[in-house]
Design a protein around this motif. Structure first.
Motif, PDB file in Angstrom:
ATOM      1  N   ILE A 189       0.801  -1.298  -0.043  1.00  0.00           N
ATOM      2  CA  ILE A 189      -0.109  -0.002  -0.122  1.00  0.00           C
ATOM      3  C   ILE A 189       1.026   1.130  -0.126  1.00  0.00           C
ATOM      4  N   LYS A 190       0.539   2.334  -1.024  1.00  0.00           N
ATOM      5  CA  LYS A 190       1.238   3.496  -0.902  1.00  0.00           C
ATOM      6  C   LYS A 190       0.499   4.603   0.154  1.00  0.00           C
ATOM      7  N   TYR A 191       1.231   4.998   0.917  1.00  0.00           N
ATOM      8  CA  TYR A 191       0.609   5.802   1.856  1.00  0.00           C
ATOM      9  C   TYR A 191       1.447   7.058   2.083  1.00  0.00           C
ATOM     10  N   HIS A 220       4.842  -1.985   3.207  1.00  0.00           N
ATOM     11  CA  HIS A 220       4.209  -0.699   2.752  1.00  0.00           C
ATOM     12  C   HIS A 220       4.905   0.461   2.319  1.00  0.00           C
ATOM     13  N   ASP A 223       4.435   7.247  -0.476  1.00  0.00           N
ATOM     14  CA  ASP A 223       4.298   7.934  -1.518  1.00  0.00           C
ATOM     15  C   ASP A 223       3.699   9.512  -1.424  1.00  0.00           C
ATOM     16  N   ASP A 226       1.362  10.365  -4.890  1.00  0.00           N
ATOM     17  CA  ASP A 226       0.114   9.719  -5.224  1.00  0.00           C
ATOM     18  C   ASP A 226      -0.257   8.541  -4.329  1.00  0.00           C
ATOM     19  N   GLU A 228      -2.301   6.019  -1.926  1.00  0.00           N
ATOM     20  CA  GLU A 228      -3.542   4.994  -2.007  1.00  0.00           C
ATOM     21  C   GLU A 228      -4.301   5.680  -0.487  1.00  0.00           C
ATOM     22  N   LEU A 229      -3.643   5.564   0.444  1.00  0.00           N
ATOM     23  CA  LEU A 229      -4.288   5.953   1.877  1.00  0.00           C
ATOM     24  C   LEU A 229      -3.450   7.015   2.412  1.00  0.00           C
ATOM     25  N   ARG A 246      -9.219   7.460   2.343  1.00  0.00           N
ATOM     26  CA  ARG A 246      -9.231   7.745   0.997  1.00  0.00           C
ATOM     27  C   ARG A 246      -9.321   9.025   0.012  1.00  0.00           C
ATOM     28  N   ASP A 247      -8.738   9.121  -1.020  1.00  0.00           N
ATOM     29  CA  ASP A 247      -9.357  10.425  -1.731  1.00  0.00           C
ATOM     30  C   ASP A 247      -9.142  11.575  -0.988  1.00  0.00           C
TER      31      ASP A 247
END
Length: 276
Positions: A189-191, A220, A223, A226, A228-229, A246-247
């Motif tokens: 996961i990118k976070y 993990h 990032d 960009d 993800e979380l 998210r988002d």
């Protein structure tokens, strides 16, 4: 005569004793902002009005997201009707006294005093999930271009909170982050950690970030461009709140006014984006 000092061994010092969890770890202090809940920034001088409109907004969203709880509450309310006609005076009085002794129903949302301009905090009681509550509102704003509020701007959910002590924060983070980064999660996961500090000078920013990042399994990856979380960390005075969302950047860092403005620019035919 000088006042008699309390003897710590007789209870006067009990308040100074450390409290411990069942696993032996200490609880370091008392929380005055009671999470979970939602931080909301608002127009200066309009904090009271913001709290009022947030109660209405959250109540509506809560009824939509958790209707089963509302139905149960309605059933309870029906049981508080006036005493039936035909009862004797004594029976009616007894019924009224019994109703008065019933515990008050717990409110879903409670305003916690921040004593800080432009900032309010509403705590949430089960079954309300602050992240789901905020995301529902922001997606509604994105779809309609209407903020549904006049004074409220940025919404920051808090899944759980603790006192701002590194050990407490790490314990909290491991619990909150587990469903998103734990062993049951496949892949990498990118976070990104989004940290906001208000009215706090004890712990340095990088110290906090490193402590929180240490709670995320190494597989993990960070990032900054960009993710993800996004791990949201809000420090206010002696309180630290954490959530995972998210988002975050797609939704303008959860600023409802900015989301509505973006909607208006992309849809020139739409009307004003605030409730008038």
């Amino acid at each position: 005569m000088a006042g008699k000092r309390s003897n710590p061994s007789q209870g006067g010092g009990d308040r100074r004793k450390k409290k411990y969890r069942s696993d032996g770890t200490p609880v370091w202090g008392k929380r005055y902002i009671d999470g979970p809940g939602v931080w909301v920034t608002c127009i200066k001088g309009k904090e009271k009005q913001a709290v009022g409109e947030l109660y209405e907004l959250f109540k509506g969203l809560g009824s939509e997201l958790w209707p089963e709880a509302e139905e149960g509450k309605a059933d309870d309310d029906d049981s508080d009707d006036e005493p039936e006609e035909g009862l004797s005076i004594e029976a009616q009085i007894a019924s009224e006294v019994s109703a008065m002794k019933k515990p008050k129903k717990e409110q879903r949302f409670t305003n916690c005093q921040t004593n800080t301009p432009c900032l309010v905090f509403l705590s949430c009681k089960p079954p309300v999930d602050p992240v789901k509550l905020v995301m529902k509102h922001l997606y509604n704003v994105e779809e309609t271009g209407l903020t549904q509020t006049r004074y409220s701007m940025r919404f920051t959910p808090v899944s759980a909170a603790c006192v701002t002590n590194l050990q407490e924060i790490q314990i909290l983070c491991r619990t909150v982050l587990e469903p998103f980064f734990g062993d049951g999660v496949e892949g990498t996961i990118k976070y990104k950690i989004e940290l906001k500090i208000r009215n706090h000078t004890t712990l340095a920013r990088m110290t906090l970030i490193e402590a929180i990042a240490g709670c995320v399994p190494e597989r993990h990856k960070v990032d900054l461009d960009d993710p993800e979380l996004v791990i949201i960390v809000e420090v206010f005075k002696s309180i630290c709140g954490v959530s995972v969302v998210r988002d975050y950047y797609k939704l303008q860092k959860f600023n409802a006014v900015e989301i509505a403005s973006t909607h208006a620019s992309e849809n020139p035919s739409t009307s004003i984006n605030r409730i008038e």
